[in-house]
Design a protein around this motif. Sequence first.
Motif, PDB file in Angstrom:
ATOM      1  N   MET A   1       0.928  -1.324   0.020  1.00  0.00           N
ATOM      2  CA  MET A   1      -0.010  -0.072  -0.102  1.00  0.00           C
ATOM      3  C   MET A   1       0.872   1.148  -0.050  1.00  0.00           C
ATOM      4  O   MET A   1       1.710   1.198   0.656  1.00  0.00           O
ATOM      5  CB  MET A   1      -0.944   0.008   1.326  1.00  0.00           C
ATOM      6  N   THR A   2       0.445   2.426  -0.656  1.00  0.00           N
ATOM      7  CA  THR A   2       1.251   3.458  -0.725  1.00  0.00           C
ATOM      8  C   THR A   2       1.023   4.183   0.806  1.00  0.00           C
ATOM      9  O   THR A   2       0.261   4.214   1.472  1.00  0.00           O
ATOM     10  CB  THR A   2       0.313   4.661  -1.513  1.00  0.00           C
ATOM     11  N   GLN A   3       2.348   4.642   1.286  1.00  0.00           N
ATOM     12  CA  GLN A   3       2.578   5.192   2.444  1.00  0.00           C
ATOM     13  C   GLN A   3       1.614   6.421   2.474  1.00  0.00           C
ATOM     14  O   GLN A   3       1.754   7.407   1.528  1.00  0.00           O
ATOM     15  CB  GLN A   3       3.919   5.447   2.570  1.00  0.00           C
ATOM     16  N   LEU A   4       1.008   6.836   3.610  1.00  0.00           N
ATOM     17  CA  LEU A   4       0.380   8.018   3.547  1.00  0.00           C
ATOM     18  C   LEU A   4       0.777   8.899   4.659  1.00  0.00           C
ATOM     19  O   LEU A   4       1.255   8.573   5.830  1.00  0.00           O
ATOM     20  CB  LEU A   4      -1.165   7.688   4.053  1.00  0.00           C
ATOM     21  N   ALA A  67      10.705   6.309  -2.863  1.00  0.00           N
ATOM     22  CA  ALA A  67      11.862   5.430  -3.263  1.00  0.00           C
ATOM     23  C   ALA A  67      12.133   4.305  -2.212  1.00  0.00           C
ATOM     24  O   ALA A  67      12.616   3.329  -2.727  1.00  0.00           O
ATOM     25  CB  ALA A  67      13.074   6.381  -3.610  1.00  0.00           C
ATOM     26  N   GLU A  68      12.266   4.668  -0.938  1.00  0.00           N
ATOM     27  CA  GLU A  68      12.570   3.838   0.183  1.00  0.00           C
ATOM     28  C   GLU A  68      11.409   2.587   0.012  1.00  0.00           C
ATOM     29  O   GLU A  68      11.690   1.504   0.157  1.00  0.00           O
ATOM     30  CB  GLU A  68      12.503   4.524   1.430  1.00  0.00           C
ATOM     31  N   GLN A  69      10.241   3.069  -0.141  1.00  0.00           N
ATOM     32  CA  GLN A  69       9.079   2.372  -0.161  1.00  0.00           C
ATOM     33  C   GLN A  69       9.063   1.214  -1.405  1.00  0.00           C
ATOM     34  O   GLN A  69       9.029   0.049  -1.233  1.00  0.00           O
ATOM     35  CB  GLN A  69       7.803   2.733  -0.149  1.00  0.00           C
ATOM     36  N   PHE A  70       9.613   1.688  -2.554  1.00  0.00           N
ATOM     37  CA  PHE A  70       9.404   0.987  -3.683  1.00  0.00           C
ATOM     38  C   PHE A  70      10.736  -0.037  -3.738  1.00  0.00           C
ATOM     39  O   PHE A  70      10.518  -0.878  -4.366  1.00  0.00           O
ATOM     40  CB  PHE A  70       9.573   1.901  -4.945  1.00  0.00           C
ATOM     41  N   ALA A 222       7.548   0.655 -22.127  1.00  0.00           N
ATOM     42  CA  ALA A 222       7.337  -0.457 -22.921  1.00  0.00           C
ATOM     43  C   ALA A 222       7.346  -1.686 -22.089  1.00  0.00           C
ATOM     44  O   ALA A 222       6.957  -2.727 -22.364  1.00  0.00           O
ATOM     45  CB  ALA A 222       8.454  -0.712 -24.069  1.00  0.00           C
ATOM     46  N   HIS A 223       7.935  -1.623 -20.785  1.00  0.00           N
ATOM     47  CA  HIS A 223       8.246  -2.760 -19.729  1.00  0.00           C
ATOM     48  C   HIS A 223       6.962  -3.191 -19.029  1.00  0.00           C
ATOM     49  O   HIS A 223       5.938  -2.521 -19.302  1.00  0.00           O
ATOM     50  CB  HIS A 223       9.404  -2.672 -19.280  1.00  0.00           C
ATOM     51  N   HIS A 224       7.076  -4.172 -18.356  1.00  0.00           N
ATOM     52  CA  HIS A 224       6.099  -4.823 -17.718  1.00  0.00           C
ATOM     53  C   HIS A 224       5.107  -3.760 -16.701  1.00  0.00           C
ATOM     54  O   HIS A 224       4.186  -3.778 -16.596  1.00  0.00           O
ATOM     55  CB  HIS A 224       6.426  -6.073 -16.973  1.00  0.00           C
ATOM     56  N   ILE A 225       5.914  -3.005 -15.887  1.00  0.00           N
ATOM     57  CA  ILE A 225       5.471  -1.653 -15.282  1.00  0.00           C
ATOM     58  C   ILE A 225       6.347  -0.768 -15.273  1.00  0.00           C
ATOM     59  O   ILE A 225       7.598  -0.941 -15.992  1.00  0.00           O
ATOM     60  CB  ILE A 225       5.564  -2.129 -13.734  1.00  0.00           C
ATOM     61  N   GLY A 302       6.036   3.943  -9.426  1.00  0.00           N
ATOM     62  CA  GLY A 302       6.505   2.357  -9.633  1.00  0.00           C
ATOM     63  C   GLY A 302       5.703   1.760  -8.250  1.00  0.00           C
ATOM     64  O   GLY A 302       5.196   0.652  -8.675  1.00  0.00           O
ATOM     65  N   VAL A 303       5.542   2.414  -7.225  1.00  0.00           N
ATOM     66  CA  VAL A 303       4.780   1.633  -6.031  1.00  0.00           C
ATOM     67  C   VAL A 303       3.403   1.519  -6.471  1.00  0.00           C
ATOM     68  O   VAL A 303       2.871   0.320  -6.305  1.00  0.00           O
ATOM     69  CB  VAL A 303       4.722   2.840  -4.833  1.00  0.00           C
ATOM     70  N   SER A 304       2.790   2.300  -7.116  1.00  0.00           N
ATOM     71  CA  SER A 304       1.314   2.021  -7.752  1.00  0.00           C
ATOM     72  C   SER A 304       1.384   1.094  -8.862  1.00  0.00           C
ATOM     73  O   SER A 304       0.631  -0.074  -8.715  1.00  0.00           O
ATOM     74  CB  SER A 304       0.846   3.377  -8.269  1.00  0.00           C
ATOM     75  N   GLN A 305       2.368   0.831  -9.887  1.00  0.00           N
ATOM     76  CA  GLN A 305       2.238   0.067 -10.767  1.00  0.00           C
ATOM     77  C   GLN A 305       2.492  -1.342 -10.297  1.00  0.00           C
ATOM     78  O   GLN A 305       2.197  -2.428 -10.905  1.00  0.00           O
ATOM     79  CB  GLN A 305       3.308   0.647 -11.746  1.00  0.00           C
ATOM     80  N   LEU A 306       3.491  -1.413  -9.238  1.00  0.00           N
ATOM     81  CA  LEU A 306       3.946  -2.910  -8.831  1.00  0.00           C
ATOM     82  C   LEU A 306       2.659  -3.732  -8.246  1.00  0.00           C
ATOM     83  O   LEU A 306       2.689  -4.732  -8.365  1.00  0.00           O
ATOM     84  CB  LEU A 306       4.996  -2.613  -7.797  1.00  0.00           C
ATOM     85  N   THR A 307       1.533  -2.947  -7.786  1.00  0.00           N
ATOM     86  CA  THR A 307       0.286  -3.541  -7.287  1.00  0.00           C
ATOM     87  C   THR A 307      -0.342  -4.053  -8.316  1.00  0.00           C
ATOM     88  O   THR A 307      -1.259  -4.934  -8.257  1.00  0.00           O
ATOM     89  CB  THR A 307      -0.663  -2.336  -6.596  1.00  0.00           C
ATOM     90  N   LYS A 308      -0.039  -3.717  -9.795  1.00  0.00           N
ATOM     91  CA  LYS A 308      -0.850  -4.394 -10.663  1.00  0.00           C
ATOM     92  C   LYS A 308       0.109  -5.521 -11.623  1.00  0.00           C
ATOM     93  O   LYS A 308      -0.373  -5.843 -12.486  1.00  0.00           O
ATOM     94  CB  LYS A 308      -1.140  -3.169 -11.835  1.00  0.00           C
ATOM     95  N   LEU A 309       1.214  -5.816 -11.290  1.00  0.00           N
ATOM     96  CA  LEU A 309       2.174  -6.273 -11.940  1.00  0.00           C
ATOM     97  C   LEU A 309       1.813  -7.821 -12.173  1.00  0.00           C
ATOM     98  O   LEU A 309       1.764  -8.429 -13.440  1.00  0.00           O
ATOM     99  CB  LEU A 309       3.354  -6.568 -10.984  1.00  0.00           C
ATOM    100  N   ASP A 310       1.184  -8.615 -11.254  1.00  0.00           N
ATOM    101  CA  ASP A 310       0.599  -9.965 -11.318  1.00  0.00           C
ATOM    102  C   ASP A 310      -0.325  -9.737 -12.627  1.00  0.00           C
ATOM    103  O   ASP A 310      -0.424 -10.840 -13.377  1.00  0.00           O
ATOM    104  CB  ASP A 310       0.144 -10.413 -10.054  1.00  0.00           C
ATOM    105  N   HIS A 311      -1.292  -8.783 -12.740  1.00  0.00           N
ATOM    106  CA  HIS A 311      -2.142  -8.900 -13.675  1.00  0.00           C
ATOM    107  C   HIS A 311      -1.605  -8.544 -14.948  1.00  0.00           C
ATOM    108  O   HIS A 311      -1.982  -9.002 -16.065  1.00  0.00           O
ATOM    109  CB  HIS A 311      -3.350  -7.734 -13.320  1.00  0.00           C
TER     110      HIS A 311
END
Length: 455
Positions: A1-4, A67-70, A222-225, A302-311
């Motif tokens: 989850m995104t840090q708030l 960046a630290e979170q990602f 062009a890449h996966h995320i 990147g943090v947001s995109q990583l949540t969709k990687l499996d899809h």
Amino acid sequence: MTQLLAADPERDAIVAAARAYFESRPKPAFVPGETYIPPSGKVMDGNDCASLVDASLDMWLTAGRYAEQFERELAERCGRRYSKLTVSGSAANLLAFATLTSWKRGPKAIKPGDEVITVAAGFPTTITPIVQYGCVPVFVDVDIETHNVDVDLIEAAITGKTRAVMIAHSLGNPFDVVRVREICRKYDLLLVEDCCDAFGATANGQLVGTFGDIATLSFYPAHHITMGEGGAVLVDSPLLAKVCESFRDWGRDCYCAPGKDNSCNKRFGWRLGDLPKGYDHKYTYSHIGYNMKVSDMQAALGVSQLTKLDHFIARRRENFVELEKRLRAAGLDRYYHLPQATPGTDPSWFGYLMTVRDGAGFARNDVTRALEERKVGTRLLFAGNIIRQPAFRDVAYRVHGGLTNTDKLMEDAFWVGVWPGIDAARMDYMVETLADITQALIAGRDPLALVRPAA
């Protein structure tokens, strides 16, 4: 989850408005023959836009909380202890190889004149770091169906000067990394895995990027995320992680995060090189480095995109299977070698590579020109045979055996997309168009004269 951050109604309203704005934008309809179908592309949603805006509101323009979170979440997702973000996949390859040359590795450091086994069929920046650090790339051939290294050729290419193997998993299809790792262990060679096109692929159920001493990823659109521009180096070794960070961050010896001081609790207590005792560790440099750091806005994406990687990976695999089914049903496998997964692997497909068969009676360039004319995007296998590129005219390299299949791919191969933005209607049009073009070429007609009626 995104840090708030702490509750801030005004900020929350801005971020929510950004999300809603992005989601409300109209999505153009696909019109066969008019709408271009790119071979690769990004898939974005309102959460991506919201993360980007949220990071921008911090006005922290270099690497920060995102960046630290990602880095933390990416390392966990990739099965490695550390990930180090950088500005591109190409930069990641450069940093990965540079890390292995560090004097901090003692006698194990790669030195100018050492040989590194690789392949000539692929993207140039898998190979250029070898050259840039004064080493000698040693090229072996690939096979046609998997378009990956022919592992049977590697052992015979090893000499007393060989120090490493650095190869990419081609278009998301893993090379036989299990066998390559065994060879590297047998001969005490370093293994660098370029996973830029293969995020999420596995071999024997194990993620690629976890077999080598060091691995890389790309987050180009062009890449996966995507982070827009971006990449990462993946390692388990604390020493390699620290050295990689040094090369990335100007070559400095200090490892404090941006905006932080005295993490080591002896900022003025070091004595390194010929510097006076107590010289500020923040300005002590142990490597000839670069500035290849990312911004926090990139990392937020990147943090947001990583949540969709499996899809995204699942959609690429589904599109690969569907495209192959349609191509075979149209009989096009008689004229093209269709890509095959390396045995024992589950690819995370980046593109669908087809190679015109010998004796097909037409040339690759005739096919790709006609496809592009009819709005189906194509790409070649990047540099083809890289030793034929003008940049390699004066480069010192060695070829073990011939590069027959590499030349074949350079002359006759091209790929089309399987990225998540390709739906059934686009795929149908791609296959129908390729079938029309192929039949026209076989019949000796000009495929550029073909005109499909609008849907």
